[in-house]
Design an enzyme around this catalytic site. Structure first.
Site, PDB file in Angstrom:
ATOM      1  N   GLU A 293      15.485  75.641  71.693  1.00  0.00           N
ATOM      2  CA  GLU A 293      15.649  75.738  70.244  1.00  0.00           C
ATOM      3  C   GLU A 293      14.488  75.086  69.506  1.00  0.00           C
ATOM      4  O   GLU A 293      14.006  75.616  68.486  1.00  0.00           O
ATOM      5  CB  GLU A 293      16.988  75.122  69.840  1.00  0.00           C
ATOM      6  CG  GLU A 293      18.177  75.955  70.312  1.00  0.00           C
ATOM      7  CD  GLU A 293      19.520  75.295  70.109  1.00  0.00           C
ATOM      8  OE1 GLU A 293      20.526  76.019  70.052  1.00  0.00           O
ATOM      9  OE2 GLU A 293      19.565  74.039  70.024  1.00  0.00           O
TER      10      GLU A 293
ATOM     11  N   ALA B 193      29.372  68.927  73.447  1.00  0.00           N
ATOM     12  CA  ALA B 193      30.254  68.393  72.409  1.00  0.00           C
ATOM     13  C   ALA B 193      31.719  68.703  72.668  1.00  0.00           C
ATOM     14  O   ALA B 193      32.594  67.868  72.421  1.00  0.00           O
ATOM     15  CB  ALA B 193      29.829  68.944  71.044  1.00  0.00           C
ATOM     16  N   GLN B 194      32.004  69.900  73.172  1.00  0.00           N
ATOM     17  CA  GLN B 194      33.398  70.271  73.378  1.00  0.00           C
ATOM     18  C   GLN B 194      34.106  69.357  74.375  1.00  0.00           C
ATOM     19  O   GLN B 194      35.293  69.063  74.227  1.00  0.00           O
ATOM     20  CB  GLN B 194      33.490  71.724  73.855  1.00  0.00           C
ATOM     21  CG  GLN B 194      33.515  72.730  72.733  1.00  0.00           C
ATOM     22  CD  GLN B 194      34.681  72.496  71.782  1.00  0.00           C
ATOM     23  OE1 GLN B 194      35.801  72.204  72.179  1.00  0.00           O
ATOM     24  NE2 GLN B 194      34.412  72.608  70.500  1.00  0.00           N
TER      25      GLN B 194
ATOM     26  N   ASP C 260      29.878  61.755  76.911  1.00  0.00           N
ATOM     27  CA  ASP C 260      28.724  61.758  77.806  1.00  0.00           C
ATOM     28  C   ASP C 260      28.674  60.580  78.765  1.00  0.00           C
ATOM     29  O   ASP C 260      27.917  60.624  79.734  1.00  0.00           O
ATOM     30  CB  ASP C 260      27.429  61.788  76.984  1.00  0.00           C
ATOM     31  CG  ASP C 260      27.200  63.128  76.319  1.00  0.00           C
ATOM     32  OD1 ASP C 260      27.788  64.116  76.785  1.00  0.00           O
ATOM     33  OD2 ASP C 260      26.435  63.189  75.338  1.00  0.00           O
TER      34      ASP C 260
ATOM     35  N   VAL D  10      28.018  47.555  70.296  1.00  0.00           N
ATOM     36  CA  VAL D  10      28.812  46.838  71.295  1.00  0.00           C
ATOM     37  C   VAL D  10      27.893  46.337  72.402  1.00  0.00           C
ATOM     38  O   VAL D  10      27.149  47.109  73.010  1.00  0.00           O
ATOM     39  CB  VAL D  10      29.911  47.741  71.870  1.00  0.00           C
ATOM     40  CG1 VAL D  10      30.645  47.033  73.004  1.00  0.00           C
ATOM     41  CG2 VAL D  10      30.898  48.137  70.775  1.00  0.00           C
TER      42      VAL D  10
END
Length: 429
Positions: A146, A295-296, A284, A48
């Site tokens: 991580e 994400a939640q 976000d 877009v």
């Protein structure tokens, strides 16, 4: 469904693609497959470029072609991009980790560094080995922690016995952040525990340290006292900072909404834009008080927006405020080590690691992907192998090649008819 990629990405596991645990297809099933049974949904490829709120149209570009679509209701969930805090030139040598392309490039850089170190050692160029076996991760949030943990696992377990001229376990792994704590959002107790676990893994945790320059052979960092230090490192991973999608500026200018410091758009309590109850901004790119950029927040925001649209179609009252339910935060440190925080509940070590496995396995879309993920985890965590270690030179160089060639390369290539002769090289007159 209009998106610039043809897949749905489960971003929290990108670092496992980059370090060879999972294949990209496991965490990024095609969107068409995900929505195949939903007969009233169309999936279209396109990035877009323009949203016209008054005309209620969206214009997208796909492979050099632009198409305009009209809408009755619009949900904008374009996510966030990596931020180098105004130093976008750092990206050339320190890629972020937001897309499948990023993960595959990093996989090529990481495994390529070990290969080139072996070549250097075999040919007697030992002065290059230390730089090639130094890995720097910038950003000590969940992604950085991580990634650093998996680099330690990779060098000390997976590759430990595979080379003849270098010792992979001697690889130097540095985790940098300008903040005072790792995983600062988890609280001081878990932050301190995580820092100790990372140190036990042999990772150098350097806090209160800001990156001021990056080049092909290393980076320059600055401490709080203003002193600077040069770190020689071929492989750098940028896991610090995000910035909202550029679409937010268009939406703000047309709706009169404000942007926060990260470029996210401030929406109404029901996630709509001011003056435009038919347009929702979620995930976000939306600034919603009390909703973290995880994400939640996006998942729950999407359900709320869909519910509002359904209420409008049924002729029911709309405008109910979005209510976020915090399901907690978690991050892995290494095999059998993780941290988890939900309200007052804090878990560390093996119980947190098992909880992390279960939650992430649950949210991966598709039974086939879940089974494949479980099998890959068994191979990597119970054993010491990683099945996704194939790398190519193209993975490392493709992004930079496209950036150097520029947009004109793409547009020119697409205009050429099939079978056309290549253009003659330009000459100076």
């Amino acid at each position: 469904m209009l998106a610039r990629t043809s897949h749905h990405l489960f971003q929290p596991l990108l670092y496992q693609v980059a370090t060879g645990i999972l294949s990209e297809g496991v965490i990024a099933p095609t969107t068409r497959d995900v929505l195949a049974e939903q007969r009233n949904a169309s999936v279209l490829l396109g990035e877009v470029t323009t949203v016209d709120l008054e005309a209620r149209t969206v214009t997208a570009s796909a492979i050099g072609q632009q198409t305009t679509y009209s809408y009755d209701s619009l949900i904008v969930a374009a996510g966030a991009d990596q931020s180098w805090f105004g130093n976008d030139h750092f990206a050339e040598f320190a890629p972020g980790m937001k897309t499948i392309d990023d993960a595959l490039e990093l996989r090529g850089r990481i495994y390529g560094a070990f290969e080139m170190a072996e070549v250097a050692a075999a040919s007697g160029r030992h002065d290059l080995v230390e730089r090639l076996l130094t890995f720097v991760v910038v950003g000590a949030g969940p992604t950085g922690v991580e990634m650093a943990g998996q680099l330690a696992e990779l060098s000390k377990r997976t590759l430990a016995k595979e080379f003849r001229h270098i010792d992979p376990s001697s690889a130097r792994i540095i985790l940098l952040d300008a903040a005072d704590e790792v995983l600062a959002s988890f609280g001081s107790t878990l932050a301190g525990r995580t820092a100790r676990d990372l140190t036990r893994l042999g990772i150098e945790v350097r806090l209160g340290t800001k990156v001021v320059d990056v080049d092909a052979e290393g980076l320059t960092v600055e401490s709080r006292d203003g002193s600077q230090e040069r770190i020689e490192a071929t492989t750098k991973v940028w896991a610090a900072g995000v910035q909202a999608n550029p679409l937010t500026r268009q939406l703000a200018e047309q709706s009169g909404a404000e942007l926060d410091r990260a470029g996210r758009i401030k929406v109404n309590p029901d996630l709509t834009l001011p003056g435009h109850p038919e347009v929702f901004a979620i995930g976000d790119l939306a600034a919603v008080e009390g909703v973290p950029g995880v994400a939640q927040g996006a998942i729950q925001g999407g359900k709320h927006a869909a519910g509002q649209i359904l209420r409008r179609l049924r002729g029911e009252e709309t405008g109910q405020p979005f209510s976020y339910f915090d399901k907690g935060s978690m991050a892995t440190i290494s095999r059998f080590r993780a941290v988890m925080k939900r309200g007052r509940l804090e878990l560390t070590g093996y119980p947190a690691w098992v909880a992390w496995l279960a939650v992430h396995l649950f949210y991966i879309i598709g039974f086939k992907s879940q089974v494949q993920t479980l099998m890959h985890w068994a191979v990597s965590f119970v054993g010491r192998d990683r099945s996704e270690r194939t790398v190519t030179e193209q993975q490392v160089l493709a992004r930079l090649a496209l950036e150097y060639l520029g947009e004109d390369f793409l547009r020119t290539s697409l205009r050429k008819p099939p079978g056309a002769a290549p253009s003659a090289p330009a000459t100076d007159s």
